[in-house]
Design an enzyme around this catalytic site. Structure first.
Site, short mmCIF file in Angstrom:
data_model
loop_
_atom_site.label_atom_id
_atom_site.label_comp_id
_atom_site.label_asym_id
_atom_site.label_seq_id
_atom_site.Cartn_x
_atom_site.Cartn_y
_atom_site.Cartn_z
N LYS A 1 -7.64 -3.01 2.01
CA LYS A 1 -6.39 -2.48 2.55
C LYS A 1 -6.12 -3.10 3.92
CE LYS A 1 -8.76 1.79 4.00
NZ LYS A 1 -8.76 3.28 3.87
N LYS B 1 0.86 -1.18 0.00
CA LYS B 1 0.00 0.00 0.00
C LYS B 1 0.90 1.23 0.00
CE LYS B 1 -3.89 2.22 2.29
NZ LYS B 1 -3.40 3.56 2.00
#
Length: 578
Positions: free
Chosen positions: A187, A33
């Site tokens: 995420k 990420k």
């Protein structure tokens, strides 16, 4: 595509939901990420999530395909604010743009010859064929790997955070590109984060009495919270104005819906509040647990009445009159000072012959200066050194191993302090207190947290240097705090995967060198309960003793005995001096 069409497409990019433990990630595609600025490429221009144009210089856009792309403008880990500053200027600084890359993770418009959207794997193949350094020097396709399961996910998350990364992304296999917030993209982060809108400010107190003490936020679902931790001095002098959108991070949401340990991250001029509210999903609240009759507690037997009714436990507290003899492992039994993690001296008295109240060192090396390197077979949590060293990750979440034990012994104040210090980049260290002095079970006054990169067998020397620098940084931090003793667990030998002998050698050599030149440090201790490591540590002290010894010449009396002799080792050998 028209400008209006490009703006609309940029405002409808795929957004991630949060990964939950209930979701099995096996088979999903996993990538880092990135903490960059989201940017939609329409074939000629970059657009923000709000549909605003990013004025990138021509050299930056050169050779990018005409096909629309989805990615982030990225200048490296921990550089979000600087990247945003570069991207939002209308007249860009070419030299600064040369520090930015376009990290591409999707191609939203790709279709097959039957006009059907391509699956994720097909789009990735196209990206890696068309976004390559020889063609696009300022763009790169983000690499994804297959996740093998929850354990693999958590291991890779820890590695990523140890390298200074923000977290991981999970992409459902064979998924098509969707618009808005979808469960095909997840995420994964140790600390959660979300956005809030500023609705007010609270005046500070003490040293902050003339500036902002906290900002008052409201979430899209109407929850209100106060965030003061994480504000810099500049933020306090000029806090985000009412109506500003800001990001804050937190550990979890309690049963009443309020985030625990909220920490200010920064302003988000790239997010439109109205659009954010449309796709917002409230975080999952912490499950309310049922009352139990017994409860586990650190360093002692369970507390509570195993066979009592709950109603029996609601009366006045009772003190057990049961004596120690005849009692074994009961909640009311008396324990020794060392077992309780306490000593008989006052909390302010920190000078001990040993850092444990009733435990002598297993081996010891006394330097000519009088300072000592000591090895203890014990639990580092119980030691009375001024500081205990804790190996942690970027987010400084105290969730496992020694970190979790420290948190449970110190109380919630320790995690709050850590949240304020995060992120901790690899190679850095940060000091916190040992919790509330009135309630903590720890005897140390400070905890020094260090972020060490995982061992890399392909670059062994760099790994050795990283561990050595981390040890030195911890000792330097203790000296800055004017502490006289510090206790190290054998850091690096757990999940970081350093070879055990290598870690021991680095710890002892670095500590010996630092202690020899220290003006304030009296004791550096190594504490563990592993027989093999204890043997390695004792042998390490013996090596230093031998290397410090002068070559044999004439005999002298034992009155001239070298202070460098390891006190717990064999001292019967003849001593020589020049």
């Amino acid at each position: 595509m028209s400008n209006m069409g490009s703006r609309s497409a940029a405002q409808q990019v795929l957004l991630a939901k949060k990964w939950e433990e209930s979701i099995d990630p096996k088979g999903w595609w996993m990538s880092e990420k990135l903490d960059g600025v989201r940017a939609y490429w329409d074939g000629s221009r970059f657009y923000s999530r709000n549909g605003n144009v990013f004025y990138a210089p021509d050299f930056f856009k050169k050779s990018l395909p005409k096909t629309p792309l989805d990615g982030e403008l990225w200048a490296g880990r921990g550089m979000f604010q600087k990247t945003l500053s570069i991207a939002k200027t209308h007249v860009g600084d070419d030299n600064k743009w040369k520090c930015v890359s376009y990290a591409v993770f999707d191609a939203p418009k790709l279709k097959d010859d039957k006009d059907k959207p391509l699956k994720f794997e097909q789009r990735m193949e196209w990206l890696h064929q068309n976004i390559i350094p020889s063609k696009t020097p300022y763009a790169a396709a983000v690499v994804s790997i297959k996740c093998k399961g929850k354990q693999h996910l958590k291991e890779e998350l820890e590695k990523t955070e140890n390298k200074g990364g923000e977290g991981l992304m999970l992409r459902r296999p064979h998924s098509v590109y969707e618009h808005g917030r979808r469960d095909s993209l997840l995420k994964v982060k140790s600390f959660k984060d979300e956005e809030g809108i500023v609705v007010g400010h609270e005046k500070g107190s003490g040293k902050n009495q003339f500036v902002c003490g906290a900002i008052l936020l409201e979430t899209p679902d109407g929850r209100k919270l106060k965030v003061g931790t994480g504000l810099t001095d500049a933020d306090r002098r000029n806090p985000p104005k009412k109506g500003s959108v800001v990001t804050y991070k937190y550990f979890e949401v309690n049963a009443s819906g309020h985030p625990r340990f909220p920490v200010f991250v920064g302003k988000r001029i790239d997010i439109d509040w109205t659009d954010y509210c449309k796709t917002y999903e409230p975080p999952k609240k912490t499950e309310v647990k049922e009352l139990k009759r017994q409860h586990s507690i650190m360093f002692g037997p369970k507390i509570g009445k195993k066979d009592s009714n709950l109603s029996d436990d609601l009366g006045s507290p009772k003190i057990s009159s049961q004596k120690q003899s005849g009692s074994k492992g009961t909640a009311g039994s008396k324990r020794t000072a060392d077992e309780a993690g306490m000593d008989n001296s006052s909390a302010a008295t920190k000078k001990h012959t040993s850092i444990f109240a009733s435990l002598p060192p297993q081996s010891e090396l006394k330097l000519p200066s009088g300072a000592k390197l000591q090895v203890f077979n014990g639990n580092v949590i119980k030691c009375g050194a001024d500081a205990i060293v804790n190996s942690t990750g970027k987010s400084m979440v105290l969730k496992s191993g020694l970190a979790k034990a420290l948190s449970e012994a110190a109380g919630p104040e320790l995690q709050t302090e850590c949240a304020a210090k995060a992120p901790l980049t690899p190679g850095q260290c940060a000091s916190t207190s040992a919790g509330d002095s009135k309630t903590t079970e720890l005897k140390c006054s400070h905890i020094i947290h260090t972020n060490i990169p995982s061992y890399d067998a392909t670059n062994e020397q760099e790994s050795k240097d990283s561990l050595g620098k981390a040890v030195q940084a911890c000792i330097t931090q203790a000296e800055k705090l004017k502490l006289s003793s510090i206790a190290f667990p054998i850091i690096g030998t757990g999940k970081l995967a350093y070879p055990r002998q290598m870690a021991v050698d680095i710890l002892i050599d670095t500590a010996n060198t630092a202690l020899a030149s220290s003006s304030s440090m009296d004791t550096i201790a190594f504490v563990c309960q592993d027989k093999h490591l204890l043997k390695c540590l004792a042998e390490g002290l013996q090596k230093i003793k031998k290397s410090n010894s002068n070559p044999p010449a004439k005999k002298c009396s034992n009155d001239a005995m070298d202070d460098g002799m390891p006190m717990a080792m064999d001292t019967s050998a003849e001593v020589t001096c020049n």
